[in-house]
Write a protein that holds these residues in place. Sequence first.
Motif, PDB file in Angstrom:
ATOM      1  N   HIS A   9     -30.233  -4.945 -31.968  1.00 24.25           N
ATOM      2  CA  HIS A   9     -29.048  -5.517 -32.242  1.00 24.25           C
ATOM      3  C   HIS A   9     -28.717  -6.625 -31.473  1.00 24.25           C
ATOM      4  CE1 HIS A   9     -24.554  -6.235 -32.159  1.00 24.25           C
ATOM      5  NE2 HIS A   9     -24.555  -5.766 -33.211  1.00 24.25           N
ATOM      6  N   PRO A  10     -28.447  -7.892 -31.615  1.00 29.53           N
ATOM      7  CA  PRO A  10     -27.659  -8.375 -33.124  1.00 29.53           C
ATOM      8  C   PRO A  10     -28.730  -8.561 -34.013  1.00 29.53           C
ATOM      9  CG  PRO A  10     -27.579 -10.115 -31.895  1.00 29.53           C
ATOM     10  CD  PRO A  10     -28.118  -9.060 -30.898  1.00 29.53           C
ATOM     11  N   ASN A  11     -30.100  -8.971 -33.761  1.00 28.39           N
ATOM     12  CA  ASN A  11     -31.230  -9.361 -34.737  1.00 28.39           C
ATOM     13  C   ASN A  11     -32.029  -7.935 -35.257  1.00 28.39           C
ATOM     14  OD1 ASN A  11     -30.746 -12.064 -34.205  1.00 28.39           O
ATOM     15  ND2 ASN A  11     -31.922 -11.810 -32.167  1.00 28.39           N
ATOM     16  N   VAL A  12     -32.141  -8.309 -36.629  1.00 26.86           N
ATOM     17  CA  VAL A  12     -32.926  -7.261 -37.357  1.00 26.86           C
ATOM     18  C   VAL A  12     -34.307  -7.451 -36.801  1.00 26.86           C
ATOM     19  CG1 VAL A  12     -33.788  -6.606 -39.749  1.00 26.86           C
ATOM     20  CG2 VAL A  12     -31.452  -7.414 -39.385  1.00 26.86           C
ATOM     21  N   SER A  13     -35.043  -6.321 -36.899  1.00 31.31           N
ATOM     22  CA  SER A  13     -36.396  -5.954 -36.450  1.00 31.31           C
ATOM     23  C   SER A  13     -37.120  -4.956 -37.362  1.00 31.31           C
ATOM     24  CB  SER A  13     -36.541  -5.695 -35.095  1.00 31.31           C
ATOM     25  OG  SER A  13     -36.030  -4.109 -34.635  1.00 31.31           O
ATOM     26  N   GLU A  14     -38.410  -4.784 -36.900  1.00 32.24           N
ATOM     27  CA  GLU A  14     -39.207  -3.597 -38.013  1.00 32.24           C
ATOM     28  C   GLU A  14     -38.576  -2.398 -37.553  1.00 32.24           C
ATOM     29  OE1 GLU A  14     -43.132  -3.925 -36.637  1.00 32.24           O
ATOM     30  OE2 GLU A  14     -43.498  -5.798 -37.558  1.00 32.24           O
ATOM     31  N   LEU A  15     -37.985  -2.023 -36.263  1.00 27.98           N
ATOM     32  CA  LEU A  15     -36.991  -0.872 -36.056  1.00 27.98           C
ATOM     33  C   LEU A  15     -35.914  -0.770 -36.969  1.00 27.98           C
ATOM     34  CD1 LEU A  15     -37.054  -1.046 -32.142  1.00 27.98           C
ATOM     35  CD2 LEU A  15     -38.526   0.427 -33.648  1.00 27.98           C
ATOM     36  N   SER A  16     -35.386  -1.840 -37.229  1.00 28.93           N
ATOM     37  CA  SER A  16     -34.227  -1.802 -38.262  1.00 28.93           C
ATOM     38  C   SER A  16     -34.591  -1.229 -39.635  1.00 28.93           C
ATOM     39  CB  SER A  16     -33.532  -3.180 -38.536  1.00 28.93           C
ATOM     40  OG  SER A  16     -33.374  -3.779 -37.292  1.00 28.93           O
ATOM     41  N   VAL A  17     -35.887  -1.996 -40.015  1.00 23.84           N
ATOM     42  CA  VAL A  17     -36.505  -1.368 -41.467  1.00 23.84           C
ATOM     43  C   VAL A  17     -36.858   0.073 -41.118  1.00 23.84           C
ATOM     44  CG1 VAL A  17     -38.256  -1.929 -42.802  1.00 23.84           C
ATOM     45  CG2 VAL A  17     -37.191  -3.912 -41.801  1.00 23.84           C
ATOM     46  N   ARG A  18     -37.302   0.153 -40.242  1.00 25.22           N
ATOM     47  CA  ARG A  18     -37.962   1.908 -39.991  1.00 25.22           C
ATOM     48  C   ARG A  18     -36.964   2.934 -40.439  1.00 25.22           C
ATOM     49  NH1 ARG A  18     -39.060   5.141 -34.676  1.00 25.22           N
ATOM     50  NH2 ARG A  18     -39.186   7.229 -35.521  1.00 25.22           N
ATOM     51  N   SER A  19     -35.367   2.474 -39.350  1.00 22.98           N
ATOM     52  CA  SER A  19     -34.493   3.180 -39.446  1.00 22.98           C
ATOM     53  C   SER A  19     -33.870   3.455 -41.190  1.00 22.98           C
ATOM     54  CB  SER A  19     -33.371   2.851 -38.676  1.00 22.98           C
ATOM     55  OG  SER A  19     -32.720   1.681 -39.101  1.00 22.98           O
ATOM     56  N   ALA A  20     -33.804   2.289 -41.727  1.00 22.25           N
ATOM     57  CA  ALA A  20     -33.411   2.323 -43.198  1.00 22.25           C
ATOM     58  C   ALA A  20     -34.344   2.962 -43.840  1.00 22.25           C
ATOM     59  CB  ALA A  20     -33.308   0.796 -43.844  1.00 22.25           C
ATOM     60  N   ARG A  21     -35.846   2.926 -43.683  1.00 24.56           N
ATOM     61  CA  ARG A  21     -36.482   3.731 -44.824  1.00 24.56           C
ATOM     62  C   ARG A  21     -36.535   5.153 -44.332  1.00 24.56           C
ATOM     63  NH1 ARG A  21     -41.255  -0.989 -45.138  1.00 24.56           N
ATOM     64  NH2 ARG A  21     -39.947  -2.489 -46.437  1.00 24.56           N
ATOM     65  N   GLU A  22     -36.348   5.470 -43.326  1.00 23.05           N
ATOM     66  CA  GLU A  22     -36.394   6.965 -43.039  1.00 23.05           C
ATOM     67  C   GLU A  22     -34.906   7.477 -43.481  1.00 23.05           C
ATOM     68  OE1 GLU A  22     -38.232   9.086 -41.383  1.00 23.05           O
ATOM     69  OE2 GLU A  22     -39.561   7.558 -40.737  1.00 23.05           O
ATOM     70  N   ILE A  23     -33.975   6.850 -43.571  1.00 27.68           N
ATOM     71  CA  ILE A  23     -32.643   7.367 -44.286  1.00 27.68           C
ATOM     72  C   ILE A  23     -33.026   7.405 -45.855  1.00 27.68           C
ATOM     73  CG2 ILE A  23     -30.259   6.820 -44.751  1.00 27.68           C
ATOM     74  CD1 ILE A  23     -30.338   5.512 -41.801  1.00 27.68           C
ATOM     75  N   VAL A  48     -23.659 -12.553 -47.045  1.00 25.40           N
ATOM     76  CA  VAL A  48     -25.126 -12.808 -47.165  1.00 25.40           C
ATOM     77  C   VAL A  48     -25.819 -11.490 -47.129  1.00 25.40           C
ATOM     78  CG1 VAL A  48     -27.210 -14.323 -46.620  1.00 25.40           C
ATOM     79  CG2 VAL A  48     -24.739 -15.080 -46.810  1.00 25.40           C
ATOM     80  N   ARG A  49     -25.951 -10.632 -45.937  1.00 26.23           N
ATOM     81  CA  ARG A  49     -26.791  -9.802 -45.814  1.00 26.23           C
ATOM     82  C   ARG A  49     -26.582  -8.828 -46.903  1.00 26.23           C
ATOM     83  NH1 ARG A  49     -24.700  -8.713 -39.484  1.00 26.23           N
ATOM     84  NH2 ARG A  49     -26.289  -9.802 -38.545  1.00 26.23           N
ATOM     85  N   LYS A  50     -25.467  -8.442 -47.465  1.00 29.61           N
ATOM     86  CA  LYS A  50     -25.235  -7.281 -48.553  1.00 29.61           C
ATOM     87  C   LYS A  50     -25.892  -7.587 -49.735  1.00 29.61           C
ATOM     88  CE  LYS A  50     -20.692  -7.363 -47.851  1.00 29.61           C
ATOM     89  NZ  LYS A  50     -19.420  -7.095 -48.042  1.00 29.61           N
ATOM     90  N   HIS A  51     -26.238  -8.982 -50.167  1.00 29.47           N
ATOM     91  CA  HIS A  51     -26.797  -9.503 -51.402  1.00 29.47           C
ATOM     92  C   HIS A  51     -28.245  -9.439 -51.135  1.00 29.47           C
ATOM     93  CE1 HIS A  51     -22.324 -10.001 -52.208  1.00 29.47           C
ATOM     94  NE2 HIS A  51     -22.650  -9.562 -53.578  1.00 29.47           N
ATOM     95  N   LEU A  52     -28.877  -9.447 -49.968  1.00 30.68           N
ATOM     96  CA  LEU A  52     -30.115  -9.425 -49.887  1.00 30.68           C
ATOM     97  C   LEU A  52     -30.793  -8.059 -49.264  1.00 30.68           C
ATOM     98  CD1 LEU A  52     -30.238 -12.934 -48.415  1.00 30.68           C
ATOM     99  CD2 LEU A  52     -31.433 -12.415 -50.683  1.00 30.68           C
ATOM    100  N   SER A  53     -29.930  -7.130 -49.596  1.00 32.73           N
ATOM    101  CA  SER A  53     -30.333  -5.893 -48.868  1.00 32.73           C
ATOM    102  C   SER A  53     -30.208  -4.579 -49.915  1.00 32.73           C
ATOM    103  CB  SER A  53     -29.370  -5.396 -47.772  1.00 32.73           C
ATOM    104  OG  SER A  53     -29.408  -4.194 -47.182  1.00 32.73           O
ATOM    105  N   THR A  54     -31.127  -3.559 -49.548  1.00 37.03           N
ATOM    106  CA  THR A  54     -31.042  -2.522 -50.228  1.00 37.03           C
ATOM    107  C   THR A  54     -30.372  -1.246 -49.806  1.00 37.03           C
ATOM    108  OG1 THR A  54     -33.231  -1.504 -49.315  1.00 37.03           O
ATOM    109  CG2 THR A  54     -33.739  -2.938 -51.172  1.00 37.03           C
ATOM    110  N   VAL A  55     -29.735  -1.712 -48.866  1.00 35.91           N
ATOM    111  CA  VAL A  55     -28.972  -0.531 -48.186  1.00 35.91           C
ATOM    112  C   VAL A  55     -27.400  -0.850 -47.733  1.00 35.91           C
ATOM    113  CG1 VAL A  55     -30.789   0.709 -47.185  1.00 35.91           C
ATOM    114  CG2 VAL A  55     -29.683  -1.071 -45.690  1.00 35.91           C
ATOM    115  N   LYS A  56     -27.174  -2.126 -47.843  1.00 37.74           N
ATOM    116  CA  LYS A  56     -25.707  -2.556 -47.663  1.00 37.74           C
ATOM    117  C   LYS A  56     -25.091  -2.812 -48.855  1.00 37.74           C
ATOM    118  CE  LYS A  56     -26.765  -5.105 -43.237  1.00 37.74           C
ATOM    119  NZ  LYS A  56     -27.986  -4.545 -42.964  1.00 37.74           N
ATOM    120  N   GLY A  57     -23.805  -2.971 -48.683  1.00 40.71           N
ATOM    121  CA  GLY A  57     -23.018  -3.302 -49.835  1.00 40.71           C
ATOM    122  C   GLY A  57     -22.889  -2.012 -51.068  1.00 40.71           C
ATOM    123  N   GLY A  58     -22.885  -0.980 -50.401  1.00 46.30           N
ATOM    124  CA  GLY A  58     -22.510   0.124 -51.192  1.00 46.30           C
ATOM    125  C   GLY A  58     -23.819   0.784 -51.753  1.00 46.30           C
TER     126      GLY A  58
END
Length: 400
Positions: free
Chosen positions: A87-101, A155-165
């Motif tokens: 935080h505040p920048n996205v990284s491979e760790l951010s992607v790892r956490s999303a994919r684990e969830i 912007v983030r929500k419309h380019l994400s598979t986990v944000k914005g519901g």
Amino acid sequence: MDEIVRKILEFSDPYLVLKEKVKIEGNKLTYGNFSVTFERPLLISVGKASYKMAKFFLERVKPVRSVVVTPKGSNVVLDAEVIESTHPNVSELSVRSAREIKEALAKENYDLVLFLLSGGASALMEDPIIPLEEFYELNRTLVSSGLSINEINVVRKHLSTVKGGNLALLSKAPVVTFIVSDVPGNDLSSIGSGPTAPDPSTVEDAREILSRIGLEKYSPFLKETPKNLENVRNFVILDNMQVLKRLSQILPNPFILTSEIRGEASSFGENLASIYNSSMEYSIPFSGRFSLIVGGEPEVTIRKGERVGKGGRNGEVALSFLKWVRKRGRFKLYAIATDGIDGNSEYAGCVIDEGLDLGYREINEALANHSSYELLEKYGVTVKTGLTYTNVNNVYLLIS
């Protein structure tokens, strides 16, 4: 630690708030008038407050699986899968956490998702639609663009598979989300970019924001977000106003102005000084002793080519206040970030009073260079708390 600073952190503690507001008896959870039963809960906790929120539930329920995503350097120990992310920048760790969830939501056998959400989740958990390297660059540009956090999140929500519901759409069971809000006004779709909240913003909104900052090339990848989620209940259990109200119970002659301060930090400091000056000279708006209580998230705009030293919004609020205040009485100003980190410094903020005598020139230099803490730390007025495992924005107390 100063007693008032200690109280700010105590009132901002999500573990204590959950203990007060959420009751768990056997396989039944109750929050106010809402209750739900479960046999096989799945626990997911993401954000700056994820540790303390998860700790509360893990002491009371036995999930089929628990995934907790915390900021890097948290160094917490839980009976759970703990992922330290960035935080505040996205990284491979951010992607790892999303994919684990996402994997847990797809593979585990559960009858309820306990989702615990707090500020910072937007960066800590992400699985973007566009290639990761491109998303890194986009996120860095967004954070430094001068856009509001709400616009960045659109912007983030419309380019994400986990944000914005989108995350809630992946659940096979009802979702109950408890939220610690770091967003002035508590817009559910903005807190952590709303992974379990319906999103009122549209692809067209995101396209306009990208166009405004010259990033139209990402528009073809934008994906619409869900506008209705029937399987989710979202509850804000702690926000900035709750902290301000509790502080008003322990301070002399309290007056809560707002929990939604925005705009430039230096302008806010100047406005605080004007309130103090008018009260001292004309007894308007306050006469005698008073405690002005304010919260929110003022901003520091870094313009191209400007030097950036060690500083933060709270340091700039304090220096701007000192620049404009006329010292005709006693005062103490607290400027504290409840997450323990202000700007790029190691400090939560500062506490200043009428005894701090800084020159006009050195204040102006520190404000121009965004190096407020390089100046304030010389005088021993900085406050260092370390990570607090919460985030309900900033608290400002002007006590005369």
